[in-house]
Design a protein around this motif. Structure first.
Motif, PDB file in Angstrom:
ATOM      1  N   LEU A  57       0.846  -1.184   0.000  1.00 23.68           N
ATOM      2  CA  LEU A  57       0.000   0.000   0.000  1.00 23.68           C
ATOM      3  C   LEU A  57       0.886   1.240   0.000  1.00 23.68           C
ATOM      4  CD1 LEU A  57      -2.691  -0.956   2.665  1.00 23.68           C
ATOM      5  CD2 LEU A  57      -2.965  -0.895   0.186  1.00 23.68           C
ATOM      6  N   PRO A  58       0.573   2.239  -0.804  1.00 22.72           N
ATOM      7  CA  PRO A  58       1.351   3.481  -0.785  1.00 22.72           C
ATOM      8  C   PRO A  58       1.191   4.194   0.563  1.00 22.72           C
ATOM      9  CG  PRO A  58      -0.116   3.401  -2.690  1.00 22.72           C
ATOM     10  CD  PRO A  58      -0.476   2.249  -1.813  1.00 22.72           C
ATOM     11  N   SER A  59       2.186   4.966   0.946  1.00 24.17           N
ATOM     12  CA  SER A  59       2.150   5.615   2.253  1.00 24.17           C
ATOM     13  C   SER A  59       0.949   6.536   2.413  1.00 24.17           C
ATOM     14  CB  SER A  59       3.452   6.370   2.523  1.00 24.17           C
ATOM     15  OG  SER A  59       3.662   7.362   1.549  1.00 24.17           O
ATOM     16  N   GLY A  60       0.476   7.152   1.330  1.00 20.86           N
ATOM     17  CA  GLY A  60      -0.715   7.997   1.425  1.00 20.86           C
ATOM     18  C   GLY A  60      -1.951   7.210   1.815  1.00 20.86           C
ATOM     19  N   VAL A  61      -2.085   6.020   1.266  1.00 20.51           N
ATOM     20  CA  VAL A  61      -3.217   5.149   1.606  1.00 20.51           C
ATOM     21  C   VAL A  61      -3.080   4.660   3.041  1.00 20.51           C
ATOM     22  CG1 VAL A  61      -4.379   2.975   1.053  1.00 20.51           C
ATOM     23  CG2 VAL A  61      -3.626   4.489  -0.783  1.00 20.51           C
ATOM     24  N   PRO A  77     -15.094   4.430   9.655  1.00 16.79           N
ATOM     25  CA  PRO A  77     -15.722   5.757   9.636  1.00 16.79           C
ATOM     26  C   PRO A  77     -17.243   5.679   9.762  1.00 16.79           C
ATOM     27  CG  PRO A  77     -14.118   5.549   7.875  1.00 16.79           C
ATOM     28  CD  PRO A  77     -14.247   4.200   8.499  1.00 16.79           C
ATOM     29  N   ASP A  78     -17.808   6.632  10.489  1.00 16.97           N
ATOM     30  CA  ASP A  78     -19.262   6.675  10.699  1.00 16.97           C
ATOM     31  C   ASP A  78     -20.003   7.116   9.445  1.00 16.97           C
ATOM     32  OD1 ASP A  78     -19.080   5.871  13.367  1.00 16.97           O
ATOM     33  OD2 ASP A  78     -18.803   7.939  14.054  1.00 16.97           O
ATOM     34  N   GLU A  79     -19.460   8.093   8.764  1.00 19.10           N
ATOM     35  CA  GLU A  79     -20.140   8.647   7.596  1.00 19.10           C
ATOM     36  C   GLU A  79     -20.074   7.683   6.415  1.00 19.10           C
ATOM     37  OE1 GLU A  79     -21.882  11.541   7.409  1.00 19.10           O
ATOM     38  OE2 GLU A  79     -21.536  11.635   9.574  1.00 19.10           O
ATOM     39  N   PRO A  80     -21.223   7.374   5.812  1.00 22.43           N
ATOM     40  CA  PRO A  80     -21.216   6.451   4.657  1.00 22.43           C
ATOM     41  C   PRO A  80     -20.291   6.915   3.533  1.00 22.43           C
ATOM     42  CG  PRO A  80     -23.458   6.804   5.431  1.00 22.43           C
ATOM     43  CD  PRO A  80     -22.579   7.758   6.190  1.00 22.43           C
ATOM     44  N   ALA A  81     -20.241   8.217   3.282  1.00 22.78           N
ATOM     45  CA  ALA A  81     -19.384   8.721   2.209  1.00 22.78           C
ATOM     46  C   ALA A  81     -17.904   8.475   2.544  1.00 22.78           C
ATOM     47  CB  ALA A  81     -19.640  10.208   1.979  1.00 22.78           C
ATOM     48  N   ASP A  82     -17.526   8.658   3.817  1.00 17.47           N
ATOM     49  CA  ASP A  82     -16.145   8.401   4.237  1.00 17.47           C
ATOM     50  C   ASP A  82     -15.814   6.924   4.122  1.00 17.47           C
ATOM     51  OD1 ASP A  82     -15.716  11.079   4.797  1.00 17.47           O
ATOM     52  OD2 ASP A  82     -16.129  10.859   6.955  1.00 17.47           O
ATOM     53  N   ARG A  83     -16.750   6.070   4.548  1.00 17.73           N
ATOM     54  CA  ARG A  83     -16.538   4.621   4.439  1.00 17.73           C
ATOM     55  C   ARG A  83     -16.402   4.211   2.982  1.00 17.73           C
ATOM     56  NH1 ARG A  83     -20.615   4.159   8.305  1.00 17.73           N
ATOM     57  NH2 ARG A  83     -22.055   3.405   6.726  1.00 17.73           N
ATOM     58  N   ALA A  84     -17.265   4.773   2.134  1.00 16.64           N
ATOM     59  CA  ALA A  84     -17.233   4.426   0.709  1.00 16.64           C
ATOM     60  C   ALA A  84     -15.906   4.846   0.085  1.00 16.64           C
ATOM     61  CB  ALA A  84     -18.406   5.076  -0.022  1.00 16.64           C
ATOM     62  N   ARG A  85     -15.424   6.055   0.427  1.00 19.93           N
ATOM     63  CA  ARG A  85     -14.145   6.525  -0.107  1.00 19.93           C
ATOM     64  C   ARG A  85     -12.999   5.634   0.352  1.00 19.93           C
ATOM     65  NH1 ARG A  85     -16.053  11.560   0.694  1.00 19.93           N
ATOM     66  NH2 ARG A  85     -15.069  11.770   2.723  1.00 19.93           N
ATOM     67  N   LEU A  86     -12.980   5.310   1.636  1.00 23.73           N
ATOM     68  CA  LEU A  86     -11.925   4.455   2.165  1.00 23.73           C
ATOM     69  C   LEU A  86     -11.995   3.067   1.528  1.00 23.73           C
ATOM     70  CD1 LEU A  86      -9.576   3.881   4.060  1.00 23.73           C
ATOM     71  CD2 LEU A  86     -11.251   3.385   5.868  1.00 23.73           C
ATOM     72  N   ALA A  87     -13.199   2.513   1.445  1.00 27.46           N
ATOM     73  CA  ALA A  87     -13.362   1.184   0.838  1.00 27.46           C
ATOM     74  C   ALA A  87     -12.943   1.205  -0.629  1.00 27.46           C
ATOM     75  CB  ALA A  87     -14.809   0.716   0.968  1.00 27.46           C
ATOM     76  N   GLU A  88     -13.292   2.263  -1.352  1.00 30.46           N
ATOM     77  CA  GLU A  88     -12.917   2.367  -2.767  1.00 30.46           C
ATOM     78  C   GLU A  88     -11.399   2.458  -2.924  1.00 30.46           C
ATOM     79  OE1 GLU A  88     -13.443   5.582  -6.334  1.00 30.46           O
ATOM     80  OE2 GLU A  88     -15.187   5.205  -5.076  1.00 30.46           O
ATOM     81  N   THR A  89     -10.778   3.249  -2.093  1.00 28.73           N
ATOM     82  CA  THR A  89      -9.317   3.373  -2.144  1.00 28.73           C
ATOM     83  C   THR A  89      -8.653   2.041  -1.835  1.00 28.73           C
ATOM     84  OG1 THR A  89      -9.397   5.697  -1.506  1.00 28.73           O
ATOM     85  CG2 THR A  89      -7.320   4.550  -1.136  1.00 28.73           C
ATOM     86  N   LEU A  90      -9.096   1.398  -0.764  1.00 30.56           N
ATOM     87  CA  LEU A  90      -8.511   0.118  -0.384  1.00 30.56           C
ATOM     88  C   LEU A  90      -8.807  -0.962  -1.418  1.00 30.56           C
ATOM     89  CD1 LEU A  90      -9.185   0.167   3.474  1.00 30.56           C
ATOM     90  CD2 LEU A  90      -7.013   0.577   2.281  1.00 30.56           C
ATOM     91  N   GLN A  91     -10.006  -0.945  -2.011  1.00 35.23           N
ATOM     92  CA  GLN A  91     -10.333  -1.918  -3.059  1.00 35.23           C
ATOM     93  C   GLN A  91      -9.440  -1.717  -4.276  1.00 35.23           C
ATOM     94  OE1 GLN A  91     -12.683  -4.567  -2.911  1.00 35.23           O
ATOM     95  NE2 GLN A  91     -11.437  -5.142  -4.667  1.00 35.23           N
ATOM     96  N   GLY A  92      -9.177  -0.468  -4.628  1.00 37.52           N
ATOM     97  CA  GLY A  92      -8.267  -0.194  -5.745  1.00 37.52           C
ATOM     98  C   GLY A  92      -6.881  -0.749  -5.476  1.00 37.52           C
ATOM     99  N   GLU A  93      -6.409  -0.571  -4.250  1.00 39.72           N
ATOM    100  CA  GLU A  93      -5.097  -1.112  -3.882  1.00 39.72           C
ATOM    101  C   GLU A  93      -5.117  -2.637  -3.880  1.00 39.72           C
ATOM    102  OE1 GLU A  93      -2.325   0.582  -3.676  1.00 39.72           O
ATOM    103  OE2 GLU A  93      -3.426   2.430  -4.051  1.00 39.72           O
ATOM    104  N   LEU A  94      -6.230  -3.220  -3.418  1.00 38.38           N
ATOM    105  CA  LEU A  94      -6.361  -4.675  -3.427  1.00 38.38           C
ATOM    106  C   LEU A  94      -6.353  -5.208  -4.854  1.00 38.38           C
ATOM    107  CD1 LEU A  94      -6.832  -7.308  -1.870  1.00 38.38           C
ATOM    108  CD2 LEU A  94      -9.278  -6.815  -1.949  1.00 38.38           C
ATOM    109  N   ASP A  95      -7.062  -4.532  -5.748  1.00 36.85           N
ATOM    110  CA  ASP A  95      -7.087  -4.944  -7.159  1.00 36.85           C
ATOM    111  C   ASP A  95      -5.690  -4.865  -7.780  1.00 36.85           C
ATOM    112  OD1 ASP A  95      -9.814  -5.309  -6.871  1.00 36.85           O
ATOM    113  OD2 ASP A  95     -10.359  -3.455  -7.915  1.00 36.85           O
TER     114      ASP A  95
END
Length: 159
Positions: A57-61, A77-95
């Motif tokens: 994972l890059p240091s920014g992630v 994260p409590d906010e759905p938008a924050d969770r979605a952003r984090l999940a999307e970023t982590l999913q991109g790194e996983l891919d």
């Protein structure tokens, strides 16, 4: 604790700990004389940093994940938008990591084939038992004297 003690407790070099600080992943307090001071919680933080960085994972992630997982709350994260952003970023790194693993597996398979060919004195396409049905031929032979060739064979020596 100072940086040397944190290094001993985590197995991370002093140089790596300074790098983590430069990247904003680790934030020690400073004494009046400028020495870094770390908390016991930083031992766990360094372990998580090392784990995520070793997963490519890059240091920014890593910083983004640490913000949500360690900094003030150990929850998603409590906010759905924050969770979605984090999940999307982590999913991109996983891919990306999955693609790298597939490429490495392919390279490993090719290297294993080459090793097997070299051990069998044959390199290249057309290995015996090749399911691709290629023509069997030796493209590279083991170094040493030519086998099956008389000295001077192929030259016009029969006059």
């Amino acid at each position: 604790m100072q940086i040397g003690e944190l290094s001993k407790r985590t197995g991370a070099s002093v140089r790596m700990l300074r790098y983590y600080e430069e990247q904003g992943l680790l934030v020690p307090t400073r004494t009046d004389s400028g020495y870094r001071v770390y908390q016991d919680a930083d031992v766990d933080r360094v372990a998580r940093i090392r784990c995520m960085l070793s997963a490519a994972l890059p240091s920014g992630v890593v910083g983004q994940a640490l913000r949500f997982l360690l900094d003030g709350r150990a929850v998603i994260p409590d906010e759905p938008a924050d969770r979605a952003r984090l999940a999307e970023t982590l999913q991109g790194e996983l891919d990306t990591l999955t693609e790298k693993i597939a490429a490495l597996q392919h390279s490993r398979d090719l290297l294993a084939t080459i090793v097997a060919d070299v051990r069998g004195e044959l390199v290249g396409p057309g290995r015996p038992g090749d399911p691709g049905g290629a023509v069997v031929r030796r493209s590279v032979r083991k170094a040493g004297p030519a086998v099956g060739r008389a000295r001077g064979a192929g030259r016009d020596t029969d006059r």
